[in-house]
Motif scaffolding. Structure first.
Motif, PDB file in Angstrom:
ATOM      1  N   LEU A  13      -8.899  -3.475  -8.986  1.00 59.69           N
ATOM      2  CA  LEU A  13      -7.926  -2.787  -9.843  1.00 59.69           C
ATOM      3  C   LEU A  13      -8.562  -1.608 -10.575  1.00 59.69           C
ATOM      4  CD1 LEU A  13      -5.975  -5.829 -11.306  1.00 59.69           C
ATOM      5  CD2 LEU A  13      -5.231  -4.237  -9.538  1.00 59.69           C
ATOM      6  N   LEU A  14      -9.829  -1.747 -10.961  1.00 59.85           N
ATOM      7  CA  LEU A  14     -10.535  -0.614 -11.575  1.00 59.85           C
ATOM      8  C   LEU A  14     -10.702   0.534 -10.589  1.00 59.85           C
ATOM      9  CD1 LEU A  14     -13.386  -2.189 -13.717  1.00 59.85           C
ATOM     10  CD2 LEU A  14     -11.418  -0.899 -14.521  1.00 59.85           C
ATOM     11  N   LEU A  15     -10.918   0.215  -9.323  1.00 59.83           N
ATOM     12  CA  LEU A  15     -11.037   1.274  -8.313  1.00 59.83           C
ATOM     13  C   LEU A  15      -9.714   2.009  -8.122  1.00 59.83           C
ATOM     14  CD1 LEU A  15     -13.334  -0.333  -5.627  1.00 59.83           C
ATOM     15  CD2 LEU A  15     -13.830   1.634  -7.067  1.00 59.83           C
ATOM     16  N   ILE A  16      -8.603   1.286  -8.229  1.00 59.85           N
ATOM     17  CA  ILE A  16      -7.299   1.953  -8.163  1.00 59.85           C
ATOM     18  C   ILE A  16      -7.155   2.923  -9.327  1.00 59.85           C
ATOM     19  CG2 ILE A  16      -4.813   1.587  -8.339  1.00 59.85           C
ATOM     20  CD1 ILE A  16      -5.211  -1.011  -6.777  1.00 59.85           C
ATOM     21  N   LEU A  17      -7.618   2.517 -10.504  1.00 59.62           N
ATOM     22  CA  LEU A  17      -7.570   3.390 -11.678  1.00 59.62           C
ATOM     23  C   LEU A  17      -8.430   4.642 -11.469  1.00 59.62           C
ATOM     24  CD1 LEU A  17      -6.557   3.689 -14.608  1.00 59.62           C
ATOM     25  CD2 LEU A  17      -8.613   2.462 -15.307  1.00 59.62           C
ATOM     26  N   THR A  18      -9.512   4.491 -10.733  1.00 58.89           N
ATOM     27  CA  THR A  18     -10.398   5.630 -10.449  1.00 58.89           C
ATOM     28  C   THR A  18      -9.684   6.717  -9.669  1.00 58.89           C
ATOM     29  OG1 THR A  18     -12.261   4.119 -10.398  1.00 58.89           O
ATOM     30  CG2 THR A  18     -12.588   6.255  -9.394  1.00 58.89           C
ATOM     31  N   PHE A  19      -8.777   6.328  -8.768  1.00 51.35           N
ATOM     32  CA  PHE A  19      -8.060   7.327  -7.971  1.00 51.35           C
ATOM     33  C   PHE A  19      -7.179   8.208  -8.838  1.00 51.35           C
ATOM     34  CE2 PHE A  19      -8.256   4.054  -4.382  1.00 51.35           C
ATOM     35  CZ  PHE A  19      -9.483   4.532  -3.982  1.00 51.35           C
ATOM     36  N   PHE A  20      -6.725   7.708  -9.981  1.00 46.06           N
ATOM     37  CA  PHE A  20      -5.897   8.515 -10.873  1.00 46.06           C
ATOM     38  C   PHE A  20      -6.738   9.359 -11.826  1.00 46.06           C
ATOM     39  CE2 PHE A  20      -3.115   4.891  -9.819  1.00 46.06           C
ATOM     40  CZ  PHE A  20      -2.118   5.607  -9.186  1.00 46.06           C
ATOM     41  N   ILE A  21      -7.986   8.973 -12.059  1.00 44.21           N
ATOM     42  CA  ILE A  21      -8.861   9.723 -12.967  1.00 44.21           C
ATOM     43  C   ILE A  21      -9.470  10.945 -12.277  1.00 44.21           C
ATOM     44  CG2 ILE A  21     -11.046   9.564 -14.217  1.00 44.21           C
ATOM     45  CD1 ILE A  21     -10.273   6.786 -15.017  1.00 44.21           C
ATOM     46  N   HIS A  22      -9.738  10.856 -10.974  1.00 40.11           N
ATOM     47  CA  HIS A  22     -10.393  11.950 -10.248  1.00 40.11           C
ATOM     48  C   HIS A  22      -9.690  13.303 -10.398  1.00 40.11           C
ATOM     49  CE1 HIS A  22     -14.025  11.086  -8.109  1.00 40.11           C
ATOM     50  NE2 HIS A  22     -13.585   9.871  -7.828  1.00 40.11           N
ATOM     51  N   PRO A  23      -8.405  13.401 -10.147  1.00 38.89           N
ATOM     52  CA  PRO A  23      -7.775  14.727 -10.265  1.00 38.89           C
ATOM     53  C   PRO A  23      -7.832  15.284 -11.686  1.00 38.89           C
ATOM     54  CG  PRO A  23      -6.376  13.261  -9.014  1.00 38.89           C
ATOM     55  CD  PRO A  23      -7.488  12.424  -9.569  1.00 38.89           C
TER      56      PRO A  23
END
Length: 103
Positions: A13-23
């Motif tokens: 779930l933290l990795l999913i959150l990472t996808f939104f932080i990158h942009p």
């Protein structure tokens, strides 16, 4: 569920959150005069880490789950260092827990 399975699912779930932080960070670095970095590559590598983390957590075989979690840990590094390194460390610990615990 055992402790390594719970750790693997939470970190996925933290990795999913990472996808939104990158942009967000890419845009911020470009606006501040820095070089924006490519967001496609970390996401491209992060998706297999996410899938391997979920599969390694849900599988009942400890050895296979532990190996998948260890592979997911190292694949999560390019994805924003695995959410500031937290995902990497916890996936690594989950894989070690799965491989070292005796039945």
């Amino acid at each position: 569920m055992e402790n390594y399975q719970i750790l693997g699912l939470v970190v996925s779930l933290l990795l999913i959150l990472t996808f939104f932080i990158h942009p967000f960070f890419n845009g911020m670095m470009t606006m501040m005069g820095g070089f924006g970095y490519m967001t496609f590559f970390p996401m491209f590598i992060g998706i297999p880490a996410l899938v391997l983390g979920i599969v390694g957590s849900l599988i009942d075989n400890r050895e296979a789950g532990g190996i998948l979690l260890l592979i997911a840990a190292f694949l999560s590094l390019p994805a924003f260092f695995g959410f500031f390194g937290i995902s990497f460390v916890i996936l690594l610990l989950a894989g070690i827990f799965a491989l070292t615990k005796r039945n």
